[in-house]
Design an enzyme around this catalytic site. Sequence first.
Site, PDB file in Angstrom:
ATOM      1  N   HIS A  61       3.943  -8.814 -10.106  1.00  0.00           N
ATOM      2  CA  HIS A  61       3.740  -9.912  -9.167  1.00  0.00           C
ATOM      3  C   HIS A  61       4.617  -9.761  -7.922  1.00  0.00           C
ATOM      4  CE1 HIS A  61       2.328 -12.730 -12.674  1.00  0.00           C
ATOM      5  NE2 HIS A  61       1.449 -11.797 -12.364  1.00  0.00           N
TER       6      HIS A  61
HETATM    7  C1  LIG Z   1      -1.780  -4.397 -13.812  1.00  0.00           C
HETATM    8  C2  LIG Z   1      -1.740  -5.733 -13.112  1.00  0.00           C
HETATM    9  C3  LIG Z   1      -2.152  -6.873 -13.795  1.00  0.00           C
HETATM   10  C4  LIG Z   1      -2.120  -8.110 -13.152  1.00  0.00           C
HETATM   11  N1  LIG Z   1      -2.566  -9.214 -13.832  1.00  0.00           N
HETATM   12  C5  LIG Z   1      -2.601 -10.411 -13.205  1.00  0.00           C
HETATM   13  C6  LIG Z   1      -3.149 -11.554 -13.863  1.00  0.00           C
HETATM   14  O1  LIG Z   1      -3.623 -11.484 -15.000  1.00  0.00           O
HETATM   15  N2  LIG Z   1      -3.160 -12.740 -13.184  1.00  0.00           N
HETATM   16  C7  LIG Z   1      -2.646 -12.859 -11.924  1.00  0.00           C
HETATM   17  O2  LIG Z   1      -2.678 -13.961 -11.381  1.00  0.00           O
HETATM   18  N3  LIG Z   1      -2.116 -11.786 -11.278  1.00  0.00           N
HETATM   19  C8  LIG Z   1      -2.089 -10.575 -11.863  1.00  0.00           C
HETATM   20  N4  LIG Z   1      -1.596  -9.475 -11.219  1.00  0.00           N
HETATM   21  C9  LIG Z   1      -1.097  -9.660  -9.839  1.00  0.00           C
HETATM   22  C10 LIG Z   1      -2.229  -9.680  -8.807  1.00  0.00           C
HETATM   23  O3  LIG Z   1      -3.122  -8.627  -9.063  1.00  0.00           O
HETATM   24  C11 LIG Z   1      -1.655  -9.553  -7.406  1.00  0.00           C
HETATM   25  O4  LIG Z   1      -0.768 -10.628  -7.152  1.00  0.00           O
HETATM   26  C12 LIG Z   1      -2.738  -9.569  -6.338  1.00  0.00           C
HETATM   27  O5  LIG Z   1      -3.705  -8.567  -6.571  1.00  0.00           O
HETATM   28  C13 LIG Z   1      -2.098  -9.353  -4.973  1.00  0.00           C
HETATM   29  O6  LIG Z   1      -3.113  -9.301  -4.004  1.00  0.00           O
HETATM   30  P1  LIG Z   1      -2.897  -8.559  -2.639  1.00  0.00           P
HETATM   31  O7  LIG Z   1      -4.142  -8.743  -1.858  1.00  0.00           O
HETATM   32  O8  LIG Z   1      -1.616  -8.984  -2.017  1.00  0.00           O
HETATM   33  O9  LIG Z   1      -2.701  -7.006  -2.989  1.00  0.00           O
HETATM   34  P2  LIG Z   1      -3.633  -6.004  -3.797  1.00  0.00           P
HETATM   35  O10 LIG Z   1      -4.519  -6.719  -4.744  1.00  0.00           O
HETATM   36  O11 LIG Z   1      -2.704  -4.963  -4.337  1.00  0.00           O
HETATM   37  O12 LIG Z   1      -4.587  -5.381  -2.673  1.00  0.00           O
HETATM   38  C14 LIG Z   1      -4.127  -4.408  -1.764  1.00  0.00           C
HETATM   39  C15 LIG Z   1      -5.272  -3.455  -1.462  1.00  0.00           C
HETATM   40  O13 LIG Z   1      -4.872  -2.580  -0.423  1.00  0.00           O
HETATM   41  C16 LIG Z   1      -5.265  -1.273  -0.744  1.00  0.00           C
HETATM   42  N5  LIG Z   1      -4.321  -0.341  -0.051  1.00  0.00           N
HETATM   43  C17 LIG Z   1      -3.003  -0.195  -0.241  1.00  0.00           C
HETATM   44  N6  LIG Z   1      -2.504   0.751   0.581  1.00  0.00           N
HETATM   45  C18 LIG Z   1      -3.545   1.226   1.297  1.00  0.00           C
HETATM   46  C19 LIG Z   1      -3.667   2.229   2.296  1.00  0.00           C
HETATM   47  N7  LIG Z   1      -2.610   2.930   2.736  1.00  0.00           N
HETATM   48  N8  LIG Z   1      -4.902   2.463   2.815  1.00  0.00           N
HETATM   49  C20 LIG Z   1      -5.996   1.749   2.398  1.00  0.00           C
HETATM   50  N9  LIG Z   1      -5.930   0.779   1.460  1.00  0.00           N
HETATM   51  C21 LIG Z   1      -4.707   0.521   0.910  1.00  0.00           C
HETATM   52  C22 LIG Z   1      -5.160  -1.188  -2.246  1.00  0.00           C
HETATM   53  O14 LIG Z   1      -5.994  -0.145  -2.715  1.00  0.00           O
HETATM   54  C23 LIG Z   1      -5.632  -2.557  -2.657  1.00  0.00           C
HETATM   55  O15 LIG Z   1      -7.027  -2.565  -2.814  1.00  0.00           O
HETATM   56  C24 LIG Z   1      -1.638  -8.212 -11.822  1.00  0.00           C
HETATM   57  C25 LIG Z   1      -1.228  -7.058 -11.140  1.00  0.00           C
HETATM   58  C26 LIG Z   1      -1.295  -5.832 -11.777  1.00  0.00           C
HETATM   59  C27 LIG Z   1      -0.878  -4.578 -11.012  1.00  0.00           C
END
Ligand SMILES: Cc1cc2nc3c(=O)[nH]c(=O)nc-3n(C[C@H](O)[C@H](O)[C@H](O)COP(=O)(O)OP(=O)(O)OC[C@H]3O[C@@H](n4cnc5c(N)ncnc54)[C@H](O)[C@@H]3O)c2cc1C
Length: 494
Positions: free
Chosen positions: A419
């Site tokens: 997280h």
């Molecule tokens: C294994 C795991 C299990 C989880 N389980 C839960 C759960 O059950 N419940 C819950 O509430 N939360 C859970 N979480 C946390 C939740 O997934 C995150 O808080 C949430 O996805 C964050 O969203 P975000 O958009 O900030 O980042 P992300 O979802 O990480 O999205 C970022 C995106 O940017 C892309 N990216 C990164 N760098 C680059 C680059 N250089 N070029 C192009 N694209 C790029 C990545 O591929 C990704 O698609 C979990 C996380 C993990 C890793």
Amino acid sequence: MITAYGVEYEDADDTILMLLGNKNDYDLWEKLGNPGWDYENVLYYFKKSEDNRNPYLQKTPYHGTGGYLTVQESPWRTPLVVAFVQAGNEMGYPIRDINGAEQAGFMIAQGTIRRGQRCSTAKGFLRPARLRRNLHIALNAHVTRLLISPHTKRAFGVEFYRHGRRQVITARREIVLSAGSINSPQILMLSGIGPKEHISKLGIPVISDLRVGDNLQDHVGMGGLTFLVDKPISIVQDRFEAFPMTMQYVMNEKGPMTTLGGVEGLGFINTIYGNRSWPDIQFHMAPASINSDGGRKVRTVLGITDNLYNTVYKPIANRDAWTIMPLLLRPRSRGTVRLRTKNPFHYPIIDANYFADSFDIKTLVEGAKFAVKLSQSRVFKQFGSRIHTIPFPNCRNHTFGSDKYWECHIRTISMTIYHPVGTCKMGPETDSTAVVDPRLRVYGVGGLRVIDASIMPTIPSGNTNAPAIMVGEKGADLIKEDWLGENYRRSKIG
Ligand SMILES: Cc1cc2nc3c(=O)[nH]c(=O)nc-3n(C[C@H](O)[C@H](O)[C@H](O)COP(=O)(O)OP(=O)(O)OC[C@H]3O[C@@H](n4cnc5c(N)ncnc54)[C@H](O)[C@@H]3O)c2cc1C
């Protein structure tokens, strides 16, 4: 939209548990100088994305229906989770909707699943929109930097590599960076936006000197707490027959494979360091533990040494067991994300800095002691539930069950549930640590916003996926408001 992987991975690939956090989390964001981010305002966006399929929750003011993200309980459960919520009740906590009016209490977990299968943001939001003429999705594209004019300090393009070829896309209006709490700061720093002393040392010209990559917060928890039971009611891998179980999942969308990543129950409690209205510990309850797969996979995933596994878990391999993972909800420790080099293909350096503040470990020890008491509730006696008492080899100098022992246990199997937040902190202009303003625009650079979990100034008290989606929904509205002005009206939600 440019993404490093396939869109199925648009949110982290295991994300499933659905939690909003605590009302106080968002009221604090507003108090820190971020107007429009208080609970009442963000609840609108939580509800907007949600399609809750549980009739008793649909009727409350805290849930939405008709949104893109399907939310429901797993259609399969063990008797252990029923005992878990009842035990919480025995300990003085209500069985309640922990995403509702109050958070302290116990509940059978809800997840972002649709008919037993994961409903990712890619499935929920992108699939229905993928044919829109104004949406272009470049899969398997690795963003290496943003193009920013050093004279006007305006972001005008994105450089990325796809199938080994460098490509550039220019933006007429603005660029939205949503690469998550690790990669958003990485990309900003590679582009000249970050702590001056750090990026200039790597030879990157500084465009805006901001505290990018600071303020890293994560939920750290205690793994490996194991309770044995005498009845065949938990998940023991060898007992499940793979073929019928898979068929039940594929054909009927039912069975053990629909569990929410193994987690069945959730609880929010307060230790002596917290209070009822803002719990400081979350429990994840699972009907299995490290021993449940006979040492095949979980021990490796958790990085457990042979000595620890062979001494503590091997003697109970494949026995019926369950676990509680106590999780620290609001750590005081702060970590950092920094560039390893200026090569965009090198992983950044993540320093989570867990337990740097001793308050964090003390709180988690209290959480562990509460979990043990909970396991001794009357309701668990029907299964002969008892704590597994073989001490960790490296903790033998402490009495099993003492505060010092639990501290040693927690430091031995510390778990993140991934997280990370806070590395492009949102804050007012007067906050020298802020990276984006309350409209998510990067300070000192035109035409650039960050919209993902990295903007959260403090970590929400619960799993971070739904809050990250809320940030996305609200961010989309901020963009529309800024470009359409008075012509833009927020949609009504169910
Ligand atoms: C294994 C795991 C299990 C989880 N389980 C839960 C759960 O059950 N419940 C819950 O509430 N939360 C859970 N979480 C946390 C939740 O997934 C995150 O808080 C949430 O996805 C964050 O969203 P975000 O958009 O900030 O980042 P992300 O979802 O990480 O999205 C970022 C995106 O940017 C892309 N990216 C990164 N760098 C680059 C680059 N250089 N070029 C192009 N694209 C790029 C990545 O591929 C990704 O698609 C979990 C996380 C993990 C890793």
